[in-house]
Write an enzyme that holds these catalytic residues in place. Structure first.
Site, PDB file in Angstrom:
ATOM      1  N   HIS A 116      29.571  16.686  61.461  1.00 40.58           N
ATOM      2  CA  HIS A 116      29.759  15.792  60.324  1.00 40.58           C
ATOM      3  C   HIS A 116      31.216  15.868  59.915  1.00 40.58           C
ATOM      4  O   HIS A 116      31.863  16.917  60.026  1.00 40.58           O
ATOM      5  CB  HIS A 116      28.862  16.208  59.156  1.00 40.58           C
ATOM      6  CG  HIS A 116      28.729  15.171  58.093  1.00 40.58           C
ATOM      7  ND1 HIS A 116      29.668  15.025  57.088  1.00 40.58           N
ATOM      8  CD2 HIS A 116      27.792  14.212  57.873  1.00 40.58           C
ATOM      9  CE1 HIS A 116      29.302  14.034  56.298  1.00 40.58           C
ATOM     10  NE2 HIS A 116      28.165  13.520  56.747  1.00 40.58           N
ATOM     11  N   ASP A 124      21.052  12.723  60.060  1.00 36.59           N
ATOM     12  CA  ASP A 124      20.702  11.598  60.934  1.00 36.59           C
ATOM     13  C   ASP A 124      19.860  12.049  62.123  1.00 36.59           C
ATOM     14  O   ASP A 124      19.081  11.276  62.680  1.00 36.59           O
ATOM     15  CB  ASP A 124      21.971  10.908  61.445  1.00 36.59           C
ATOM     16  CG  ASP A 124      22.837  10.406  60.315  1.00 36.59           C
ATOM     17  OD1 ASP A 124      22.299   9.727  59.427  1.00 36.59           O
ATOM     18  OD2 ASP A 124      24.044  10.685  60.304  1.00 36.59           O
TER      19      ASP A 124
END
Length: 434
Positions: free
Chosen positions: A311, A369
């Site tokens: 991320h 996700d």
């Protein structure tokens, strides 16, 4: 909004032998920031920061992220605690107002949102103007922007009451718009909101009920949906939130600002990441092919990327992913999905990512996700709806940030600068002489 930053130090910059002093400000937690607002006035120079990765664009009291610790706080509350104990509407109240609601405040807020879920009936005609094969995000983006043509009584951004009405309408109507986009894309009739249900239950019914059959909402599935909404409600000054703030800084109406956020979220590097992750798991196909794809991910000359890992902000395990991992197993267990090739691949990938030196060194931990795509697919949503659900949840964060920006009297219209590398001044050449 009360200004809470304070000067704690001074930074010095020397240009052409001359030294300038710039104040350093600190917030309640997190890194401090050098105030460069007068840099150009003092030195004639700009800062150069592509992607604004080292730039604070605003002061905010809503969301805090510590990427190194893997920490996400909404108004100071850890995301894990809110996902476990709160509801999406209670969390929405918290993000907007700064504190958890009392029982009476919660009841009043819930009733307001529930009573705003209906769409103006003429919006149905608006949907009929889309092609049947239109992407649901295209329909949501267009419809949210069009709300300003239907609700003229709440467009005055200087009026606190009108701002509240617009925020309530957006939070309430986004599930109805999202469900309508889904139903339209699959050729099924509209299912109107049911005010006897809670926020997540109502959304699921609008998506999956049909007029010919009785629909019962599964409480475990509704709880999972509510958790997904909470986890995606806000995430500090990300691309779409910054877009909403930038649009809002011009004085644009709230519906236009949120439509801008929806458009930004549509990008595969932002809201489309969970869809890309699920597509990657399908491409891998089976557990025995994982080594092949791991090798490709490590090969600098191979364009393949492992989606759902790492991320831009978190350099530790995404705290939202921990919640989603538990939710994933609960949903698959409730639906009786015991043997899922996609889940098997995901679990093996997770094990590798947490132990392989390559992933550990680069801190490529599973992110939210990674799991959300699996859950949404199990619930029956097509991949084209994944980003729509993200937009639905993020709407409360967008309106909270938009409202905070309008209350901050130090805010100005956004106007980034550039490092120009084009042609310098030159004279026009008549067409006959070129």
């Amino acid at each position: 909004m009360e200004n809470k930053i304070k000067q704690t130090n001074i930074a010095k910059i020397t240009v052409d032998g001359k030294t300038y002093e710039l104040p350093i400000y600190s917030g309640s937690t997190g890194p401090s920031a050098i105030d460069v607002r007068n840099l150009h006035k003092l030195t004639g120079l700009f800062t150069f920061d592509i992607g604004y990765t080292s730039t604070c664009s605003t002061e905010s009291q809503i969301t805090f992220i510590d990427g190194g610790k893997g920490q996400l706080l909404y108004r100071g509350y850890p995301i894990e605690q809110l996902a476990e104990h709160s509801t999406f509407l209670e969390t929405s109240y918290l993000l907007i107002h700064g504190e958890l609601p009392t029982k009476d405040q919660s009841t009043k807020f819930t009733n307001i949102i529930t009573n705003h879920t209906m769409l103006h009936e003429q919006i149905e005609r608006f949907f009929n103007g889309f092609r049947r094969d239109a992407h649901p995000m295209a329909m949501v983006c267009g419809t949210v922007g069009a709300l300003s043509a239907f609700y003229h009584d709440s467009l005055d951004i200087e009026d606190n009451e009108q701002r509240d009405i617009s925020m309530h309408r957006l939070i309430a109507k986004m599930p109805t718009i999202a469900a309508r986009a889904y139903k339209y894309s699959i050729g099924q009739p509209t299912i109107y909101p049911d005010n006897s249900l809670n926020y997540a239950e109502n959304f699921l019914k609008m998506c999956f009920a049909v007029p010919t059959e009785k629909y019962e909402v599964n409480p475990i599935i509704a709880d999972a949906m509510d958790k997904i909404f909470i986890l995606h409600a806000d995430h500090e000054q990300n691309a779409s939130t910054s877009t909403v703030r930038l649009a809002g800084s011009s004085g644009a109406n709230p519906f236009a600002c949120i439509a801008a956020g929806v458009a930004c979220l549509w990008g595969p590097s932002h809201g489309g990441a969970n869809e890309a992750c699920l597509n990657m798991l399908k491409e891998i196909g089976s557990v025995d092919r994982i080594p092949e794809f791991i090798a490709r991910a490590k090969d600098r000359n191979d364009p393949f990327r492992l989606m759902g890992f790492g991320h831009r902000v978190y350099k530790n395990y995404d705290p939202r992913a921990k919640v989603m991992q538990k939710t994933t197993h609960a949903v698959l267990g409730e639906l009786g999905i015991k043997d899922s090739p996609i889940l098997d691949i995901a679990m093996e990938l997770e094990k590798i990512a947490l132990n392989d030196p390559y992933f550990v060194e680069k801190k490529l931990y599973p992110n939210v996700d990674f799991y959300s795509g699996i859950v949404l697919s199990a619930l029956g949503f097509p991949t084209s709806m994944f980003t729509v659900l993200f937009a639905l949840a993020r709407t409360v964060g967008w309106v909270s940030q938009w409202n905070e920006m309008l209350e901050d009297k130090t805010q100005r219209i956004g106007r980034p600068r550039q490092l120009y590398t084009g042609a310098t001044s030159r004279d026009y050449i008549p067409l006959a002489n070129r």
